[in-house]
Design a protein around this motif. Sequence first.
Motif, PDB file in Angstrom:
ATOM      1  N   ALA A 161     -38.413  37.733 -52.621  1.00 42.76           N
ATOM      2  CA  ALA A 161     -39.266  38.899 -52.357  1.00 42.76           C
ATOM      3  C   ALA A 161     -38.504  39.921 -51.509  1.00 42.76           C
ATOM      4  CB  ALA A 161     -40.540  38.465 -51.636  1.00 42.76           C
ATOM      5  N   THR A 162     -37.770  39.429 -50.505  1.00 41.98           N
ATOM      6  CA  THR A 162     -37.031  40.338 -49.624  1.00 41.98           C
ATOM      7  C   THR A 162     -35.894  41.033 -50.363  1.00 41.98           C
ATOM      8  OG1 THR A 162     -37.554  38.838 -47.833  1.00 41.98           O
ATOM      9  CG2 THR A 162     -35.878  40.474 -47.382  1.00 41.98           C
ATOM     10  N   VAL A 163     -35.208  40.263 -51.231  1.00 40.90           N
ATOM     11  CA  VAL A 163     -34.109  40.862 -51.995  1.00 40.90           C
ATOM     12  C   VAL A 163     -34.643  41.931 -52.933  1.00 40.90           C
ATOM     13  CG1 VAL A 163     -32.372  40.429 -53.753  1.00 40.90           C
ATOM     14  CG2 VAL A 163     -32.615  38.862 -51.835  1.00 40.90           C
ATOM     15  N   GLU A 164     -35.773  41.634 -53.589  1.00 40.49           N
ATOM     16  CA  GLU A 164     -36.329  42.591 -54.548  1.00 40.49           C
ATOM     17  C   GLU A 164     -36.774  43.868 -53.865  1.00 40.49           C
ATOM     18  OE1 GLU A 164     -39.210  40.320 -56.668  1.00 40.49           O
ATOM     19  OE2 GLU A 164     -37.729  39.576 -58.099  1.00 40.49           O
ATOM     20  N   GLN A 165     -37.233  43.709 -52.625  1.00 39.42           N
ATOM     21  CA  GLN A 165     -37.666  44.880 -51.876  1.00 39.42           C
ATOM     22  C   GLN A 165     -36.462  45.724 -51.440  1.00 39.42           C
ATOM     23  OE1 GLN A 165     -39.544  43.995 -48.186  1.00 39.42           O
ATOM     24  NE2 GLN A 165     -40.937  45.731 -48.313  1.00 39.42           N
ATOM     25  N   GLY A 166     -35.335  45.052 -51.209  1.00 41.60           N
ATOM     26  CA  GLY A 166     -34.119  45.761 -50.804  1.00 41.60           C
ATOM     27  C   GLY A 166     -34.193  46.247 -49.367  1.00 41.60           C
ATOM     28  N   LYS A 167     -33.276  47.139 -49.011  1.00 38.43           N
ATOM     29  CA  LYS A 167     -33.252  47.671 -47.646  1.00 38.43           C
ATOM     30  C   LYS A 167     -34.447  48.580 -47.423  1.00 38.43           C
ATOM     31  CE  LYS A 167     -28.687  47.400 -45.817  1.00 38.43           C
ATOM     32  NZ  LYS A 167     -27.466  47.927 -45.355  1.00 38.43           N
ATOM     33  N   VAL A 168     -35.119  48.412 -46.307  1.00 39.04           N
ATOM     34  CA  VAL A 168     -36.241  49.304 -45.996  1.00 39.04           C
ATOM     35  C   VAL A 168     -35.966  49.996 -44.671  1.00 39.04           C
ATOM     36  CG1 VAL A 168     -38.064  48.130 -47.255  1.00 39.04           C
ATOM     37  CG2 VAL A 168     -37.421  47.313 -44.980  1.00 39.04           C
ATOM     38  N   LYS A 169     -36.606  51.126 -44.505  1.00 39.64           N
ATOM     39  CA  LYS A 169     -36.477  51.802 -43.219  1.00 39.64           C
ATOM     40  C   LYS A 169     -37.444  51.131 -42.260  1.00 39.64           C
ATOM     41  CE  LYS A 169     -35.896  56.399 -41.348  1.00 39.64           C
ATOM     42  NZ  LYS A 169     -34.832  55.918 -40.495  1.00 39.64           N
ATOM     43  N   ARG A 170     -36.937  50.707 -41.126  1.00 39.24           N
ATOM     44  CA  ARG A 170     -37.790  50.015 -40.168  1.00 39.24           C
ATOM     45  C   ARG A 170     -38.572  51.018 -39.326  1.00 39.24           C
ATOM     46  NH1 ARG A 170     -36.828  44.740 -39.490  1.00 39.24           N
ATOM     47  NH2 ARG A 170     -35.150  43.941 -40.778  1.00 39.24           N
ATOM     48  N   THR A 171     -39.814  50.655 -39.045  1.00 37.06           N
ATOM     49  CA  THR A 171     -40.621  51.560 -38.222  1.00 37.06           C
ATOM     50  C   THR A 171     -40.533  51.179 -36.743  1.00 37.06           C
ATOM     51  OG1 THR A 171     -42.493  50.195 -38.856  1.00 37.06           O
ATOM     52  CG2 THR A 171     -42.240  52.302 -39.975  1.00 37.06           C
ATOM     53  N   HIS A 172     -40.559  49.873 -36.466  1.00 38.23           N
ATOM     54  CA  HIS A 172     -40.401  49.448 -35.069  1.00 38.23           C
ATOM     55  C   HIS A 172     -38.923  49.358 -34.757  1.00 38.23           C
ATOM     56  CE1 HIS A 172     -44.569  48.200 -34.927  1.00 38.23           C
ATOM     57  NE2 HIS A 172     -44.384  47.592 -36.067  1.00 38.23           N
ATOM     58  N   ARG A 173     -38.574  49.716 -33.553  1.00 39.21           N
ATOM     59  CA  ARG A 173     -37.232  49.373 -33.153  1.00 39.21           C
ATOM     60  C   ARG A 173     -37.246  49.032 -31.671  1.00 39.21           C
ATOM     61  NH1 ARG A 173     -33.810  54.972 -33.544  1.00 39.21           N
ATOM     62  NH2 ARG A 173     -34.528  55.919 -31.632  1.00 39.21           N
ATOM     63  N   ILE A 174     -36.222  48.316 -31.275  1.00 36.46           N
ATOM     64  CA  ILE A 174     -36.165  47.927 -29.880  1.00 36.46           C
ATOM     65  C   ILE A 174     -35.869  49.163 -29.066  1.00 36.46           C
ATOM     66  CG2 ILE A 174     -34.900  46.527 -28.208  1.00 36.46           C
ATOM     67  CD1 ILE A 174     -34.205  44.866 -30.941  1.00 36.46           C
ATOM     68  N   SER A 175     -36.729  49.421 -28.104  1.00 35.81           N
ATOM     69  CA  SER A 175     -36.509  50.600 -27.286  1.00 35.81           C
ATOM     70  C   SER A 175     -35.798  50.173 -26.008  1.00 35.81           C
ATOM     71  CB  SER A 175     -37.847  51.243 -26.967  1.00 35.81           C
ATOM     72  OG  SER A 175     -37.667  52.170 -25.934  1.00 35.81           O
TER      73      SER A 175
END
Lengths: 687, 77
Positions: A161-175
């Motif tokens: 499932a993760t491979v099929e989705q591919g790279k995604v833009k993350r919304t959370h990031r470590i601040s």
Amino acid sequence: MKKITAAIAGNPNSGKTTIFNMLTGARQHVGNYPGVTVEKKEGLCKYKGYEITAVDLPGTYSLTAYSIEELVARNFIIDEQVDVVVDIVDASNIERNLYLATQLIEMNVPLVLAFNMSDIANRKGLVFNLEQLSELLEALIVPTIGNKGKGKVELLDAVIATVEQGKVKRTHRISYGEEIEDELAKIETIVNDNEGQLTEKYSCRWLAIKLLEEDQDITSKVKSQEVFDVAKGGAEHIKDIFGDEPEIIMADRRYGFISGACQETIKSTVESRHSRSDMIDAIVTNRMLGLPIFLILMYLVFQLTFTIGTYPMSWLEQLFGWAGRAIAGLWPMASEHWFKSLLIDGIIGGVGGVVAFLPNILLLFLAIAILEDTGYMARAAFIMDRIMHKIGLHGKSFIPMLIGFGCSVPAIMGTRILENRRNRFTTIMVMPLMSCGARLTIYTLIIPAFFAEKWRGPMLWLIYLIGIALAIISAKVLRVTILKGETTSFVMELPPYRMPTPKGICIHAWQRGWLYLKKAGTIILAISIILWAAMSYPKPRPESLTGLNSQQAQQVKLAYSVAGRIGRTIEPALKPLGFDWKIGTALIGATAAKEVFVSHLGIVYAVGSAKEGLQTLREQLQANYTPLTGFCIMLFCLISTPCVATIAMTKMETHSWSWAILQFAVLTVVAYAITFIVYQIGSFLTG
Amino acid sequence: MEEKHLKPLSSVKAGETVTLVSINAGQALNSRLASMGLVPNVELTVVNNRHPGPFVISVKDCKMMLGKGISHKIMVL
């Protein structure tokens, strides 16, 4: 069928290997990452129209550039453009394990988290809200129990499932907080403008983070002076504000992010931790009991490797003996055909010699796997560390060195338990000084021939002690010369004790055995055949053998062969050691395997090497040499010329011929020098 | 209650819980320790501190052994 690559990452002791074994089964390929001595394991797994190549990354706590393992893991993920990273997280020790996940999140790779040992976590009273945690970390989370094989299908589904989705833009990031974020933004902009080549491969934010952390690898890749200056200025600024290195502040913030995520999603219902492990630790690391327990366990490891190992070894010997006789049957009884000799003495003898080590290697790694998988190895390292540290070695070095008293071949392979290259290479280099079982056959021939009953025991001890003393001295010398460097300051996790799985242990042992056959076996076989040829050719004319009995004929043949001629040629060089050409010839044979010394001496004295021959041989030695020469023979055999199997092993484990040749040459020179001094002083004193 | 003052971890008795302030063990080791959870303000418990023998601490629910040398370089409150 679509092909994908999945990298398996995780902390040491997270059960990473168990999950890897669960996914790929026993069909694994063991090799090395290019250019480094870090082991790389790959395996295949077919699932729902995908062919997944799983690559087991080294177990790490982080992805910095300080250790070769971490750098290898990081570069593999980036350079090989893996399709997905599966991070194995010890669910019973979640905060520390998620630190690596934060690093992977920052690299923005498609990520799946396997919450391994979820049963132990449940028993500890941890309740996870996986859905919420998965949203926060923006990665699918699958609970697994590696040692029970649970969660395989779910994990594979998540991977696909993760491979099929591919790279995604993350919304959370470590601040990282205002000050650090300001610096990161500055660096990010300038990197974006100046480092086109780097940004193709790495994300700008990740580059900025690594530059602010003063990561050596990334900093060295930066080409623009401007980027370098801004990063340097940023780091200095942060140091001024916080009074600590940016790297440490940022690690703190990552842990803050993890704590925040865990507080919302993990509930602890029971407040009992480590109870059973604490109890076991109280006994096995006890001040009084720790060392005796360790020594008993080591005794068991040694016995398992060598005592039990003799049974399969004798079966193998019988098998090869039978094969030799079966093939000999193809020729007439007295045939001296060269091809018969090549097949039986050269090839079957050589293959037999290779395979003979296999039971020892399998059993040793079985024992090592048990010690490691239960968690005892970490304690053993610590118990021995104080003593071993004094010689510049790691606590764990004790185990392979002990095995060295049985045989150097499995012992050198056993140094794989040492992570640090310098420790490992030092241990490998001094290994031949541990008197192995094959050298014991030389000692048991010589000692009774020259020394009175009451001196025999002490004599044997003396020889063993000389070996140990030389090993300690050599290790010290190596640590201040070619293998210089800090002895790794000791930080080590004490994992909770666990039950190992039989499957995991067997896969582990088998892999080592196979690796040995494939890599070292071929070299040993090749050199054995060369040595066989040197000892069999050229052949004297048949008429020169007429009238001799078979033992005398053997004697003449050996003397006539290349080995015999070399023995004679080097006689002047050996004379100052008290040796004649007969001993020289036997010493050349001893490079094939140390015990060959005895049988060759039997041949040159035309007494055969059977039991009755041994006694006659002792009488011959007594008649021809002084006790001083006898002692010098033992001394020389102890120190000099590791056997071909040892050389092949050193080559395989150090990945270079130069270490193997260095070991061979230095030991031979040292042996010559020491024996020379002992013989000269000895003959002067005895007049 | 005893007043808290900055001291090296090596001087903390077994069973006591302290707060980490700073580590001064060189960049590489600082980083390694940080990645293992030894970051400023973290609480750690000394499990074992005896001469001679392993120096064992417990941090973030996992046990770690430290060399004596390192324990001198970790400052705690």
